[in-house]
Scaffold this active site. Structure first.
Site, PDB file in Angstrom:
ATOM      1  N   LYS A 152     119.267  12.311 -20.672  1.00  0.00           N
ATOM      2  CA  LYS A 152     119.270  11.044 -19.968  1.00  0.00           C
ATOM      3  C   LYS A 152     117.869  10.438 -19.998  1.00  0.00           C
ATOM      4  O   LYS A 152     116.885  11.097 -19.636  1.00  0.00           O
ATOM      5  CB  LYS A 152     119.726  11.232 -18.523  1.00  0.00           C
ATOM      6  CG  LYS A 152     121.200  11.574 -18.378  1.00  0.00           C
ATOM      7  CD  LYS A 152     122.100  10.418 -18.760  1.00  0.00           C
ATOM      8  CE  LYS A 152     123.551  10.705 -18.408  1.00  0.00           C
ATOM      9  NZ  LYS A 152     124.442   9.564 -18.727  1.00  0.00           N
ATOM     10  N   ASP A 179     120.980   9.173 -23.931  1.00  0.00           N
ATOM     11  CA  ASP A 179     121.751   8.130 -23.254  1.00  0.00           C
ATOM     12  C   ASP A 179     120.797   7.347 -22.362  1.00  0.00           C
ATOM     13  O   ASP A 179     120.237   7.898 -21.407  1.00  0.00           O
ATOM     14  CB  ASP A 179     122.873   8.756 -22.424  1.00  0.00           C
ATOM     15  CG  ASP A 179     123.768   7.729 -21.758  1.00  0.00           C
ATOM     16  OD1 ASP A 179     123.538   6.513 -21.952  1.00  0.00           O
ATOM     17  OD2 ASP A 179     124.705   8.140 -21.048  1.00  0.00           O
ATOM     18  N   GLU A 205     122.907   6.321 -27.075  1.00  0.00           N
ATOM     19  CA  GLU A 205     124.026   5.750 -26.327  1.00  0.00           C
ATOM     20  C   GLU A 205     123.544   4.640 -25.404  1.00  0.00           C
ATOM     21  O   GLU A 205     122.573   4.816 -24.668  1.00  0.00           O
ATOM     22  CB  GLU A 205     124.696   6.875 -25.525  1.00  0.00           C
ATOM     23  CG  GLU A 205     126.025   6.500 -24.906  1.00  0.00           C
ATOM     24  CD  GLU A 205     126.674   7.691 -24.208  1.00  0.00           C
ATOM     25  OE1 GLU A 205     127.528   7.447 -23.332  1.00  0.00           O
ATOM     26  OE2 GLU A 205     126.313   8.850 -24.521  1.00  0.00           O
ATOM     27  N   ASP A 228     128.965   2.468 -24.474  1.00  0.00           N
ATOM     28  CA  ASP A 228     129.624   3.050 -23.310  1.00  0.00           C
ATOM     29  C   ASP A 228     129.981   1.925 -22.343  1.00  0.00           C
ATOM     30  O   ASP A 228     131.108   1.422 -22.334  1.00  0.00           O
ATOM     31  CB  ASP A 228     128.736   4.104 -22.665  1.00  0.00           C
ATOM     32  CG  ASP A 228     129.420   4.805 -21.484  1.00  0.00           C
ATOM     33  OD1 ASP A 228     130.571   4.465 -21.156  1.00  0.00           O
ATOM     34  OD2 ASP A 228     128.806   5.704 -20.888  1.00  0.00           O
ATOM     35  N   LYS A 250     135.918   6.854 -21.995  1.00  0.00           N
ATOM     36  CA  LYS A 250     136.026   7.577 -20.735  1.00  0.00           C
ATOM     37  C   LYS A 250     137.294   7.123 -20.034  1.00  0.00           C
ATOM     38  O   LYS A 250     137.520   5.918 -19.862  1.00  0.00           O
ATOM     39  CB  LYS A 250     134.801   7.331 -19.855  1.00  0.00           C
ATOM     40  CG  LYS A 250     133.512   7.871 -20.459  1.00  0.00           C
ATOM     41  CD  LYS A 250     132.305   7.567 -19.585  1.00  0.00           C
ATOM     42  CE  LYS A 250     131.031   8.144 -20.191  1.00  0.00           C
ATOM     43  NZ  LYS A 250     129.819   7.770 -19.423  1.00  0.00           N
TER      44      LYS A 250
END
Length: 336
Positions: A152, A179, A205, A228, A250
């Site tokens: 992250k 991400d 991402e 995303d 997701k």
């Protein structure tokens, strides 16, 4: 005599073993809505955590489910559900419950009903939350069994560069993706890509905020970019072509396994890569996504690894892979 269908809705909370940080947020637990649909001796279950960036919280999900309670209890099927609710966590919980109910009633596992490949263990990323570089490197070292890591980032360019460098030095053997959770501005992308390329990062991402996707136009890059937050539902997939290379599906944001499968098949037809992710739910959330993961080249189903406790039985993480026993979800009792 036809059995009456009933719907039970409950809220459950799963504290994290330690706080988890991403761009703009620190999480200490996952709260989920569980929908259970029973009809005679059969039942189906679905779990949803919602998408925090859509304000799809427990109250919103529960209200969405209650709005369609009458239709569900009088026999609405998955196709009807798609019309009753827009993509959201509440629809995800109901959709997954209907899939499992059908599996029980027809005596066939969900993967067969959905015309998916027979489930096999999948290599999954294990996520390291944003922290000081040394702390992230130590976390990567501790994850000795992991072969695929996701880091992250927070949009703090110098700190993010140090984070990536530290983890790469600690784990030269691993596939690494990052991400940014919408944390970067378009003008910072060239330097970001240079950093990622230098350290052998394989995937970036969601670098830009939803709505700022045009900032990717014309940016030279050798690393694929996954959407995303920029890809919430099937309706948005065609618009990714030319800007993104992959879509992260997701179930909580697209509204269930039914739409998740449709997104995967449409994305592949358009030449986009397909990834499956999660919103940090328990193993009951991972199980439907695990089936979708059979269609995906990147799998990020590590949510239960952050929990202080998971459900039993739960998914297993071994040799860098996620294994999902039949007992968890989606199989008739004769198979589970």
């Amino acid at each position: 005599m036809t059995s009456r269908r009933t719907l039970d809705v409950r809220v459950e909370r799963f504290p994290y073993a330690k706080p988890f940080r991403i761009t703009g947020h620190v999480f200490t637990e996952t709260a989920v809505v569980v929908a259970e649909i029973a009809e005679g001796p059969h039942r189906g279950r679905g779990e949803a955590a919602g998408a925090y960036y859509l304000n799809d919280d427990i109250e919103t999900m529960t209200a969405a489910i209650e709005r369609v309670r009458g239709a569900i209890e009088t026999g609405a099927d998955r196709a009807g559900l798609q019309q009753l609710l827009p993509p959201c966590g509440g629809r995800n919980a109901l959709d997954c419950a209907l899939w499992e109910l059908e599996a029980q009633q027809r005596g066939r596992p969900v993967w067969q009903l959905a015309d998916l490949p027979e489930p096999r263990p999948l290599r999954t990323t294990i996520t390291i939350g944003a922290d000081e570089p040394r702390v992230m490197a130590d976390a990567a070292t501790a994850l000795a069994d992991a072969t695929t890591l996701k880091l992250k980032l927070t949009g703090e360019a110098a700190l993010d560069a140090s984070r990536v460098a530290a983890v790469r030095a600690a784990r030269p053997d691993c596939w690494i993706g990052v991400d940014a959770n919408q944390g970067y501005a378009a003008e910072a992308l060239p330097a970001l890509f240079a950093t990622l390329e230098r350290h052998g990062v394989a995937l970036l991402e969601q670098p830009l905020a939803r709505g700022d996707e045009a900032g990717l136009d014309g940016v030279k890059r050798a690393i694929p970019v996954a959407a995303d937050e920029s890809a919430l539902s099937l309706a948005e997939i065609d618009g990714l072509v030319g800007r993104f290379d992959m879509v992260n599906i997701k179930l909580d944001k697209c509204g269930g396994l039914t739409e998740g499968i449709a997104i995967a098949r449409r994305a592949r037809a358009l030449g986009l890569g397909v990834m499956v992710g999660n919103m940090m739910g328990s193993s009951l959330s991972m199980a439907p996504s695990f089936l979708l993961g059979q269609l995906c080249s990147v799998v990020d189903l590590d949510g239960p690894t952050f929990l202080a406790r998971d459900r039993e039985p739960g998914v297993c993480y071994r040799d860098g892979n996620i294994h999902c026993p039949a007992e968890i979800w989606g199989f008739p009792r004769s198979c589970a």
